[in-house]
Design an enzyme around this catalytic site. Structure first.
Site, mmCIF file in Angstrom:
data_model
loop_
_atom_site.group_PDB
_atom_site.id
_atom_site.type_symbol
_atom_site.label_atom_id
_atom_site.label_comp_id
_atom_site.label_asym_id
_atom_site.label_seq_id
_atom_site.Cartn_x
_atom_site.Cartn_y
_atom_site.Cartn_z
ATOM 1 N N CYS A 119 0.831 -1.271 -0.096
ATOM 2 C CA CYS A 119 0.057 0.284 -0.090
ATOM 3 C C CYS A 119 0.956 1.266 0.122
ATOM 4 O O CYS A 119 0.272 2.055 -0.150
ATOM 5 C CB CYS A 119 -1.117 -0.008 1.217
ATOM 6 N N HIS A 252 -3.180 7.159 2.274
ATOM 7 C CA HIS A 252 -3.563 5.869 1.936
ATOM 8 C C HIS A 252 -4.968 5.885 2.261
ATOM 9 O O HIS A 252 -5.428 5.821 3.469
ATOM 10 C CB HIS A 252 -2.673 5.013 2.135
ATOM 11 N N ASN A 282 -10.143 -0.173 0.252
ATOM 12 C CA ASN A 282 -8.552 0.063 0.134
ATOM 13 C C ASN A 282 -8.176 -0.675 -1.254
ATOM 14 O O ASN A 282 -8.290 -2.071 -1.451
ATOM 15 C CB ASN A 282 -7.944 -1.045 1.338
#
Length: 325
Positions: A119, A252, A282
């Protein structure tokens, strides 16, 4: 003359298939797994996510996002002289998804490679591209985050399968006499490998271990909140800036509570945070460029403003980039 790297175009792409929490809950119920819209929203802030069709690969999503970024930059694919793709879900073991994307774009000949920092991947990739442009090794870089995380989810685990989605985001980064990327700060700590991983690999034509995502949610949450604050203050210090100089935070998009905690620690109102986790889930390395493009195209992020990008992911990796748009 000091040489800088500036973002001159952004782009993003989401697969057509959109699943709300109710849609996903209905699918999980068929497996005997209980969840609900309320349960997911309360814990994560996620309301929906997009899943790619079975035939679509990360390079396909990256291609659509890249075309939009290239168009926004007012250049052609042939003008690109560096391609970096951040992904944890590559099209194949090798060659890199960047090489596959390069061929689909028709930008053959320039360096092309993948970055794997989960990520945090886009922040890592942007930092590498910035360094190459500053050094004179590249003039125009295409930096992409692209993921099809739906392929590695365990749909018998409601604590993880509701969190992730698919998508891609891209930026064009060009050499400039005007400051663009002001400072970068990257870190990793491999002793935390086990708290977020896909512990499988290919050997002899078989998958050894599990090819599905495993996560210790509480450990990741605790780690993320702490390291994001440190990275933010480190990158501000490198740039000679303070929290008051930040016009927009583009973090993020993992969990709204992590994002809220980071904003509080930076003394920022949530009105200064670009939030897409509610609609995208996500999307790992794609989440920051997706959110950045949303902020630009919605008119929230304006030229000349100071933007902080922050990522944290498996590895355990984390980092931040401070830039002028």
């Amino acid at each position: 003359m000091t040489r800088y790297a500036r973002i001159t175009g952004t782009g993003s792409y989401l697969p057509e298939r959109r699943l709300t929490n109710d849609d996903l809950a209905a699918q999980l119920a068929e497996r005997g797994i209980e969840t609900s819209n309320e349960w997911i929203v309360e814990r994560t802030g996620i309301q929906a996510r997009h899943f790619a069709d079975a035939h679509a690969c990360s390079s396909d999503l990256a291609l659509e996002a890249s075309r939009k970024a290239i168009e926004a930059a007012g250049i052609t694919a042939q003008d690109i002289d560096l391609i970096i793709v951040a992904t944890s879900t590559p099209d194949m073991v090798f060659p890199s998804t960047a090489c596959i994307l390069q061929n689909k774009l028709g930008a053959n000949g320039c360096p092309a490679f993948d970055v794997q920092a989960v990520c945090s991947g886009f922040v890592y990739a942007l930092t590498v591209a910035d360094s190459m442009i500053r050094s004179g090794a590249a003039q125009r870089a295409l930096v992409v985050g692209a993921e099809v995380f739906s392929r590695i989810l365990n749909f018998n685990d409601r604590t993880t399968c509701v969190l992730f989605g698919d998508g891609a985001g891209a930026v064009v980064l060009e050499a400039s006499e005007q400051p663009g990327i002001l400072a970068c700060d990257l870190h990793a700590d491999g002793k935390h490998v086990d708290i977020l991983c896909v512990p499988g690999h290919v050997s002899g034509g078989e998958v050894l271990g599990s090819p599905l995502l495993v996560m210790d949610g509480q450990a990741v949450f605790k780690m993320a909140v702490g390291v994001l604050e440190k990275a933010a203050h480190a990158v501000l210090a490198k740039a000679g800036k303070t929290e008051a100089d930040i016009d927009w935070l583009v973090p993020h998009q993992a969990n709204i509570r992590i994002m809220q905690s980071t904003a509080r620690k930076l003394k920022l109102s949530m009105d200064k945070v670009i939030v897409t986790v509610d609609q995208h889930g996500n999307t790992s390395a794609a989440s920051i460029p997706l959110a950045l493009d949303h902020g630009v195209r919605s008119g929230q992020i304006q030229p000349g403003q100071t933007v902080m990008l922050e990522g944290v992911g498996g590895g355990f990796t984390w980092g931040a980039v401070l830039l002028n748009m």
